[in-house]
Motif scaffolding. Structure first.
Motif, PDB file in Angstrom:
ATOM      1  N   ILE A  39      -5.543  24.500  67.217  1.00  0.00           N
ATOM      2  CA  ILE A  39      -4.399  23.703  66.738  1.00  0.00           C
ATOM      3  C   ILE A  39      -4.762  22.237  66.943  1.00  0.00           C
ATOM      4  O   ILE A  39      -4.820  21.744  68.073  1.00  0.00           O
ATOM      5  CB  ILE A  39      -3.117  24.056  67.552  1.00  0.00           C
ATOM      6  N   GLU A  40      -5.024  21.530  65.842  1.00  0.00           N
ATOM      7  CA  GLU A  40      -5.542  20.174  65.982  1.00  0.00           C
ATOM      8  C   GLU A  40      -4.636  19.105  65.370  1.00  0.00           C
ATOM      9  O   GLU A  40      -4.223  18.175  66.044  1.00  0.00           O
ATOM     10  CB  GLU A  40      -6.946  20.090  65.345  1.00  0.00           C
ATOM     11  N   PRO A  86      -0.426  19.256  75.047  1.00  0.00           N
ATOM     12  CA  PRO A  86      -1.709  19.525  74.384  1.00  0.00           C
ATOM     13  C   PRO A  86      -2.808  19.475  75.442  1.00  0.00           C
ATOM     14  O   PRO A  86      -2.632  18.864  76.502  1.00  0.00           O
ATOM     15  CB  PRO A  86      -1.852  18.354  73.409  1.00  0.00           C
ATOM     16  N   VAL A  87      -3.943  20.098  75.139  1.00  0.00           N
ATOM     17  CA  VAL A  87      -5.105  19.974  76.026  1.00  0.00           C
ATOM     18  C   VAL A  87      -5.717  18.602  75.789  1.00  0.00           C
ATOM     19  O   VAL A  87      -6.030  18.238  74.655  1.00  0.00           O
ATOM     20  CB  VAL A  87      -6.164  21.057  75.704  1.00  0.00           C
ATOM     21  N   SER A 100       3.108  15.549  75.152  1.00  0.00           N
ATOM     22  CA  SER A 100       2.284  14.817  74.186  1.00  0.00           C
ATOM     23  C   SER A 100       2.859  13.437  73.886  1.00  0.00           C
ATOM     24  O   SER A 100       4.071  13.284  73.747  1.00  0.00           O
ATOM     25  CB  SER A 100       2.200  15.588  72.864  1.00  0.00           C
ATOM     26  N   PHE A 155      -8.945  16.763  77.359  1.00  0.00           N
ATOM     27  CA  PHE A 155     -10.094  16.899  78.268  1.00  0.00           C
ATOM     28  C   PHE A 155      -9.879  18.025  79.282  1.00  0.00           C
ATOM     29  O   PHE A 155     -10.024  17.837  80.476  1.00  0.00           O
ATOM     30  CB  PHE A 155     -10.396  15.557  78.966  1.00  0.00           C
ATOM     31  N   TYR A 156      -9.477  19.162  78.781  1.00  0.00           N
ATOM     32  CA  TYR A 156      -9.291  20.377  79.587  1.00  0.00           C
ATOM     33  C   TYR A 156      -8.193  20.279  80.638  1.00  0.00           C
ATOM     34  O   TYR A 156      -8.139  21.077  81.569  1.00  0.00           O
ATOM     35  CB  TYR A 156     -10.621  20.847  80.214  1.00  0.00           C
ATOM     36  N   ASN A 177       2.200  18.910  67.538  1.00  0.00           N
ATOM     37  CA  ASN A 177       2.247  20.366  67.734  1.00  0.00           C
ATOM     38  C   ASN A 177       3.033  20.772  68.975  1.00  0.00           C
ATOM     39  O   ASN A 177       3.784  21.749  68.962  1.00  0.00           O
ATOM     40  CB  ASN A 177       0.815  20.886  67.817  1.00  0.00           C
ATOM     41  N   THR A 178       2.864  20.000  70.046  1.00  0.00           N
ATOM     42  CA  THR A 178       3.573  20.314  71.293  1.00  0.00           C
ATOM     43  C   THR A 178       5.078  20.165  71.099  1.00  0.00           C
ATOM     44  O   THR A 178       5.865  21.021  71.539  1.00  0.00           O
ATOM     45  CB  THR A 178       3.092  19.378  72.420  1.00  0.00           C
ATOM     46  N   ARG A 205       2.470  12.176  71.050  1.00  0.00           N
ATOM     47  CA  ARG A 205       2.902  12.287  69.646  1.00  0.00           C
ATOM     48  C   ARG A 205       4.342  12.800  69.600  1.00  0.00           C
ATOM     49  O   ARG A 205       4.634  13.864  70.139  1.00  0.00           O
ATOM     50  CB  ARG A 205       2.056  13.316  68.896  1.00  0.00           C
ATOM     51  N   ALA A 221      -7.353  22.045  70.310  1.00  0.00           N
ATOM     52  CA  ALA A 221      -8.023  22.065  69.006  1.00  0.00           C
ATOM     53  C   ALA A 221      -9.146  23.097  68.946  1.00  0.00           C
ATOM     54  O   ALA A 221      -9.400  23.682  67.896  1.00  0.00           O
ATOM     55  CB  ALA A 221      -8.577  20.672  68.700  1.00  0.00           C
ATOM     56  N   THR A 222      -9.810  23.315  70.079  1.00  0.00           N
ATOM     57  CA  THR A 222     -10.991  24.184  70.046  1.00  0.00           C
ATOM     58  C   THR A 222     -10.593  25.620  70.422  1.00  0.00           C
ATOM     59  O   THR A 222      -9.409  25.928  70.556  1.00  0.00           O
ATOM     60  CB  THR A 222     -12.078  23.624  70.991  1.00  0.00           C
TER      61      THR A 222
HETATM   62  C1  LIG Z   1      -7.506  12.242  74.228  1.00  0.00           C
HETATM   63  C2  LIG Z   1      -7.583  13.618  73.627  1.00  0.00           C
HETATM   64  C3  LIG Z   1      -8.281  14.593  74.296  1.00  0.00           C
HETATM   65  C4  LIG Z   1      -8.367  15.873  73.764  1.00  0.00           C
HETATM   66  N1  LIG Z   1      -9.067  16.827  74.445  1.00  0.00           N
HETATM   67  C5  LIG Z   1      -9.164  18.070  73.939  1.00  0.00           C
HETATM   68  C6  LIG Z   1      -9.910  19.087  74.611  1.00  0.00           C
HETATM   69  O1  LIG Z   1     -10.477  18.861  75.683  1.00  0.00           O
HETATM   70  N2  LIG Z   1     -10.008  20.309  74.047  1.00  0.00           N
HETATM   71  C7  LIG Z   1      -9.383  20.594  72.862  1.00  0.00           C
HETATM   72  O2  LIG Z   1      -9.496  21.721  72.383  1.00  0.00           O
HETATM   73  N3  LIG Z   1      -8.638  19.666  72.212  1.00  0.00           N
HETATM   74  C8  LIG Z   1      -8.523  18.415  72.710  1.00  0.00           C
HETATM   75  N4  LIG Z   1      -7.782  17.456  72.050  1.00  0.00           N
HETATM   76  C9  LIG Z   1      -7.066  17.834  70.802  1.00  0.00           C
HETATM   77  C10 LIG Z   1      -5.572  18.127  71.021  1.00  0.00           C
HETATM   78  O3  LIG Z   1      -5.376  19.050  72.066  1.00  0.00           O
HETATM   79  C11 LIG Z   1      -4.975  18.703  69.724  1.00  0.00           C
HETATM   80  O4  LIG Z   1      -5.149  17.793  68.657  1.00  0.00           O
HETATM   81  C12 LIG Z   1      -3.496  19.039  69.834  1.00  0.00           C
HETATM   82  O5  LIG Z   1      -3.097  19.803  68.725  1.00  0.00           O
HETATM   83  C13 LIG Z   1      -2.620  17.801  69.915  1.00  0.00           C
HETATM   84  O6  LIG Z   1      -1.310  18.191  70.151  1.00  0.00           O
HETATM   85  P1  LIG Z   1      -0.050  17.250  69.808  1.00  0.00           P
HETATM   86  O7  LIG Z   1       0.073  17.234  68.315  1.00  0.00           O
HETATM   87  O8  LIG Z   1       1.097  17.887  70.469  1.00  0.00           O
HETATM   88  O9  LIG Z   1      -0.343  15.903  70.384  1.00  0.00           O
HETATM   89  C14 LIG Z   1      -7.709  16.174  72.546  1.00  0.00           C
HETATM   90  C15 LIG Z   1      -7.010  15.175  71.875  1.00  0.00           C
HETATM   91  C16 LIG Z   1      -6.946  13.894  72.401  1.00  0.00           C
HETATM   92  C17 LIG Z   1      -6.186  12.823  71.649  1.00  0.00           C
END
Ligand SMILES: Cc1cc2nc3c(=O)[nH]c(=O)nc-3n(C[C@H](O)[C@H](O)[C@H](O)COP(=O)(O)O)c2cc1C
Length: 319
Positions: A164-165, A84-85, A9, A87-88, A15-16, A11, A130-131
């Motif tokens: 987890i968002e 983190p995910v 990530s 775009f899949y 979360n990661t 970030r 997140a989803t």
């Molecule tokens: C560019 C971008 C794309 C994302 N695509 C997805 C997605 O396809 N599906 C999903 O469930 N979450 C998606 N997310 C949400 C992140 O996976 C989620 O906020 C995650 O907790 C972030 O982890 P982090 O705090 O380690 O960065 C996306 C976030 C960003 C910024």
């Protein structure tokens, strides 16, 4: 034991990062040394797809991958790919690092060389999204499984968390701590129980590198292998690497593996050459023939392999 975390990530405290820290903290409790690479903070050149690595086994981009990340991947007993995910898939930053592992894929599949750590290296995936869809992690599984295959790691387990968002969501998850601890226990405990052996090659003769590679290749499940001393330089490094490659063993991007917890923590110590190290019951000294040409290096490679096999079998020590 080296556990290498790839924090995908961008970030720093998201979360990661939280999930990876939890895993690494548990690993350290079992005595592991841990390192983290955050591709978002490294200047990793994107793979150009030029195909040079498929012929020569080295990447044309001489950046941080060649200087430190390939050697870390080679040295690691456990590689933790955390993302983190996006775009899949995994993040672009982690994907950039993974694509550059085409060089290691080429060494394995085009040049048919065996990474000495392949017998023991474990790969673990940690991911958050997140989803909550059932296919949320499918893309990451495919990418990371193929990545682990390229870096010669067996797929040893994964933790994935949906819903987890926002930063902080992962820390509030009710089961994450116990699930991370259980995974670390399963993956790292057998590696932590290995006996430890150090090859000390103060003269940088190449003998230590060869011995360590044979030892990992032949008995890495039972021995945690360290090699210390200067790396053989320029032309000599190429000759050592070529002699091992003739035997199918890959010394490319192999660095030293410094004695993490000092000489006292070693069960066996092998000193290459006349270096002044105090004699001890667990220490043996190998005086190796000096190689001057390719044939000499090939003979040395066989000699070292024989000594390593005798050591593994517990045969009487010879010098
Ligand atoms: C560019 C971008 C794309 C994302 N695509 C997805 C997605 O396809 N599906 C999903 O469930 N979450 C998606 N997310 C949400 C992140 O996976 C989620 O906020 C995650 O907790 C972030 O982890 P982090 O705090 O380690 O960065 C996306 C976030 C960003 C910024």
């Amino acid at each position: 034991m080296l556990v290498l975390g790839l924090q995908g990530s961008p970030r720093r405290k998201g979360n990661t990062a939280f999930l990876l820290d939890l895993f690494l903290e548990e690993a350290r409790r079992l005595g592991a040394r841990t390192e983290v690479v955050s591709p978002a903070r490294e200047a990793i050149v994107a793979c150009k797809g030029c195909g040079a690595c498929e012929k020569k086994g080295v990447c044309v981009s001489d950046d941080v991958m060649a200087k430190s990340i390939y050697p870390l991947l080679r040295r690691a007993d456990v590689v933790v790919a955390a993302s983190p995910v996006y775009f899949y898939g995994v993040t672009a930053q982690l994907k950039g690092l993974i694509d550059r592992c085409q060089t290691l894929w080429s060494r394995k599949y085009r040049l048919k060389l065996a990474d000495p750590g392949a017998a023991t290296r474990a790969g673990v995936m940690l991911a958050v999204g997140a989803t909550r869809g059932t296919k949320l992690f499918d893309g990451l599984h495919l990418t990371v499984d193929y990545f682990f295959d390229a870096i010669a790691a067996r797929n040893a387990g994964r933790l994935t968390y949906r819903g987890i968002e926002h930063a902080g969501d992962m820390a509030r998850h009710p089961r994450v701590r116990e699930e991370a601890a259980a995974l670390v226990q399963r993956v790292c405990q057998p590696l932590a129980e290995r006996r430890r052996i150090a090859f000390i090659d103060a003269g940088g003769t190449g003998g230590g590198m060869m011995a360590a590679a044979w030892m990992r290749h032949l008995a890495g499940a039972a021995w945690d292998v360290f090699v210390d001393g200067p790396l053989p330089g320029g032309k000599m490094a190429a000759l050592v690497e070529r002699a091992m490659a003739e035997e199918g063993i890959d010394l490319g991007y192999a660095g030293i593996q410094p004695l993490e917890s000092g000489i006292d923590a070693m069960d066996r110590i092998v000193v290459i050459g006349p270096a002044p190290v105090a004699e001890a019951a667990k220490l043996e000294r190998w005086m190796l023939a000096e190689a001057v040409d390719a044939a000499g290096w090939a003979r040395l490679c066989h000699e070292v392999r024989g000594k390593v096999i005798r050591l593994i079998d517990g045969a009487p020590r010879t010098s």
